[in-house]
Design a protein around this motif. Structure first.
Motif, PDB file in Angstrom:
ATOM      1  N   SER A 137       9.633   8.846   5.181  1.00 10.71           N
ATOM      2  CA  SER A 137       8.559   9.359   4.418  1.00 10.71           C
ATOM      3  C   SER A 137       9.118   9.575   2.751  1.00 10.71           C
ATOM      4  CB  SER A 137       7.776  10.314   5.045  1.00 10.71           C
ATOM      5  OG  SER A 137       7.042  10.753   4.398  1.00 10.71           O
ATOM      6  N   ASN A 138       8.149   9.327   1.969  1.00 13.86           N
ATOM      7  CA  ASN A 138       8.164   9.873   0.656  1.00 13.86           C
ATOM      8  C   ASN A 138       7.834  11.186   0.659  1.00 13.86           C
ATOM      9  OD1 ASN A 138       5.553   9.877   0.641  1.00 13.86           O
ATOM     10  ND2 ASN A 138       5.457   7.998  -0.838  1.00 13.86           N
ATOM     11  N   GLY A 139       7.330  11.700   1.640  1.00 10.07           N
ATOM     12  CA  GLY A 139       6.895  13.310   1.693  1.00 10.07           C
ATOM     13  C   GLY A 139       5.439  13.547   1.221  1.00 10.07           C
ATOM     14  N   VAL A 161       0.889  -1.137  -0.049  1.00 10.44           N
ATOM     15  CA  VAL A 161       0.148   0.044  -0.068  1.00 10.44           C
ATOM     16  C   VAL A 161       0.976   1.212  -0.142  1.00 10.44           C
ATOM     17  CG1 VAL A 161      -1.580   1.313   1.358  1.00 10.44           C
ATOM     18  CG2 VAL A 161      -1.802  -1.278   1.409  1.00 10.44           C
ATOM     19  N   CYS A 162       0.719   2.129  -1.101  1.00 15.63           N
ATOM     20  CA  CYS A 162       1.767   3.121  -1.065  1.00 15.63           C
ATOM     21  C   CYS A 162       0.919   4.430  -1.720  1.00 15.63           C
ATOM     22  CB  CYS A 162       2.842   2.958  -1.538  1.00 15.63           C
ATOM     23  SG  CYS A 162       4.410   4.213  -1.360  1.00 15.63           S
ATOM     24  N   THR A 163       1.375   5.677  -1.355  1.00 17.97           N
ATOM     25  CA  THR A 163       0.929   6.731  -2.236  1.00 17.97           C
ATOM     26  C   THR A 163       1.510   6.993  -3.523  1.00 17.97           C
ATOM     27  OG1 THR A 163       2.650   8.201  -1.140  1.00 17.97           O
ATOM     28  CG2 THR A 163       0.472   8.193  -0.291  1.00 17.97           C
ATOM     29  N   VAL A 210       9.549   3.761  -9.756  1.00 20.15           N
ATOM     30  CA  VAL A 210      10.152   2.897 -10.704  1.00 20.15           C
ATOM     31  C   VAL A 210      11.310   2.169  -9.897  1.00 20.15           C
ATOM     32  CG1 VAL A 210       9.751   3.753 -12.996  1.00 20.15           C
ATOM     33  CG2 VAL A 210      11.648   4.514 -11.600  1.00 20.15           C
ATOM     34  N   PHE A 211      11.961   2.620  -8.733  1.00 27.84           N
ATOM     35  CA  PHE A 211      13.062   2.059  -8.238  1.00 27.84           C
ATOM     36  C   PHE A 211      12.608   1.427  -6.867  1.00 27.84           C
ATOM     37  CE2 PHE A 211      12.383   6.553  -6.613  1.00 27.84           C
ATOM     38  CZ  PHE A 211      12.380   6.289  -5.403  1.00 27.84           C
ATOM     39  N   CYS A 212      11.523   1.120  -6.532  1.00 26.19           N
ATOM     40  CA  CYS A 212      10.998   0.590  -5.254  1.00 26.19           C
ATOM     41  C   CYS A 212      11.517  -0.802  -5.399  1.00 26.19           C
ATOM     42  CB  CYS A 212       9.520   0.747  -5.377  1.00 26.19           C
ATOM     43  SG  CYS A 212       8.944  -0.056  -3.658  1.00 26.19           S
ATOM     44  N   SER A 226       7.142  -1.120   4.550  1.00 21.93           N
ATOM     45  CA  SER A 226       6.423  -1.690   3.020  1.00 21.93           C
ATOM     46  C   SER A 226       5.902  -0.622   2.278  1.00 21.93           C
ATOM     47  CB  SER A 226       5.419  -2.817   3.452  1.00 21.93           C
ATOM     48  OG  SER A 226       6.023  -3.791   4.295  1.00 21.93           O
ATOM     49  N   GLY A 227       5.575   0.500   2.908  1.00 27.76           N
ATOM     50  CA  GLY A 227       4.885   1.717   1.941  1.00 27.76           C
ATOM     51  C   GLY A 227       5.166   2.922   2.879  1.00 27.76           C
ATOM     52  N   GLU A 228       4.389   3.748   2.509  1.00 31.30           N
ATOM     53  CA  GLU A 228       4.229   5.207   3.259  1.00 31.30           C
ATOM     54  C   GLU A 228       3.887   5.444   4.555  1.00 31.30           C
ATOM     55  OE1 GLU A 228       6.048   7.910   2.883  1.00 31.30           O
ATOM     56  OE2 GLU A 228       4.945   8.953   4.400  1.00 31.30           O
TER      57      GLU A 228
HETATM   58  S1  SF4 Z   1       7.377   5.606  -1.852  1.00 33.69           S
HETATM   59 FE1  SF4 Z   1       8.955   4.081  -1.124  1.00 33.69          FE
HETATM   60  S2  SF4 Z   1       7.521   2.023  -0.700  1.00 33.69           S
HETATM   61 FE2  SF4 Z   1       6.268   3.656  -1.726  1.00 33.69          FE
HETATM   62  S3  SF4 Z   1       6.607   2.978  -4.001  1.00 33.69           S
HETATM   63 FE3  SF4 Z   1       8.333   4.838  -3.828  1.00 33.69          FE
HETATM   64  S4  SF4 Z   1       9.931   3.479  -2.973  1.00 33.69           S
HETATM   65 FE4  SF4 Z   1       8.251   1.867  -2.832  1.00 33.69          FE
END
Ligand code: SF4
Length: 311
Positions: free
Chosen positions: A109-111, A30-32, A36-38, A81-83
């Protein structure tokens, strides 16, 4: 001890956080964003929705059990596993950890949700916050991060800037450089100009170290290129200690050297540092190629840059 836990992992040794106990508040995946690099995998639930993705009470109970068992860590870090800010209870978790003992807290955080005042308020409970800024406009943001509908680059940036204004703790900014996406000199400069507006306490340059799991094959940007562009950032960006040192140019074939330099000119000092060799030794290795006109050393604002001459 970590085997018994569902939401806690580690503690894992971290260069910057010491022994870091991870807390994962997101089900996979689950993510916002769907970057591409995840390295976790493709985002299957791409949304900006904030809710109690896992029961807060269960996370807190698990943490208390870890403390009662004598658990020790330098930082307790919301990541995984996500944000983490997608979880409506992340602030409660941070506050609970602080009350439970002498733990420092970090939020990775991805912000993407920092434009929401309540997210910033909860985030401020952390001692350290790391946010990501790897794009410079809407188009690059969409290509690299593939965000959920409703999340724009302007919103991301505005949220991170507001966070900096309000947050008195340590703010770190991570910049992920990816070949063909954001690694050209003018693109890096554009990112660096925006990062400056965040008045970060530290900037961490990074690149892919393992094959991305999100369906895109991405080779890493050469460490020497990261070192070359680090000075464009304010404060000067830190480059990660790579697990595998690059092969020394002393042992590389001429062809491998040309491949390394094919995309970018690289600072001589950066190449020497990445390879763990003296600049003088590197110059000796390169001298025949420079003499033959295949490599060129140019002065660029006082920095000696090495460039492959195209045939
Ligand atoms: S924010 Fe982090 S967890 Fe979410 S897709 Fe991007 S790299 Fe993956």
């Amino acid at each position: 001890m970590e085997d018994k836990f569902k939401y806690l992992f580690g503690p894992v040794p971290s260069r910057r956080l010491g022994r870091s106990l991870g807390v994962d508040l997101n089900p996979v995946k689950v993510c916002t964003e769907n970057c591409v690099f995840c390295q976790i995998g493709r985002t299957t639930e791409l949304t900006l929705e904030r809710r109690e993705w896992v029961p807060t009470a269960d996370v807190l109970a698990e943490f208390d059990r870890w403390v009662a068992a004598g658990g020790q860590a330098d930082h307790v870090t919301l990541s995984g596993s996500g944000e983490p800010t997608m979880h409506v209870g992340f602030g409660a978790v941070l506050r609970h950890v602080k009350q439970a003992g002498p733990f420092r807290t970090a939020l990775l955080s991805n912000g993407s949700l920092m434009w929401q005042p309540e997210v910033r308020r909860d985030a401020a409970a952390a001692d350290v916050i790391k946010v990501t800024l790897s794009a410079w406009d809407e188009d690059s943001f969409q290509r690299i991060h593939r965000p959920a509908p409703g999340l724009s680059f302007a919103r991301l940036l505005e949220g991170e800037q507001a966070l900096r204004r309000e947050f008195a703790g340590r703010l770190w900014v991570e910049v992920m450089l990816l070949p063909g996406y954001n690694d050209e000199p003018q693109q890096v400069q554009a990112i660096a100009d925006l990062v400056k507006t965040l008045a970060a306490d530290a900037v961490h340059l990074n690149t892919t170290s393992r094959p991305a799991m999100a369906g895109v094959r991405l080779p890493p940007v050469p460490e020497a290129w990261l070192r070359t562009v680090a000075a464009a950032f304010s404060p000067v960006a830190e480059v990660p200690a790579f697990l595998e040192r690059m092969k020394s140019p002393a042992e590389m074939s001429d062809e491998s050297l040309f491949n390394l330099l094919a995309r970018h000119p690289i600072a001589l000092t950066a190449l020497a540092a990445s390879a763990g060799m003296e600049v003088v030794a590197l110059e000796q290795r390169l001298a025949p190629l420079v003499a033959a006109g295949r490599l060129v050393v140019e002065d660029h604002h006082g920095v000696r840059m090495l460039r492959a001459r195209s045939a």
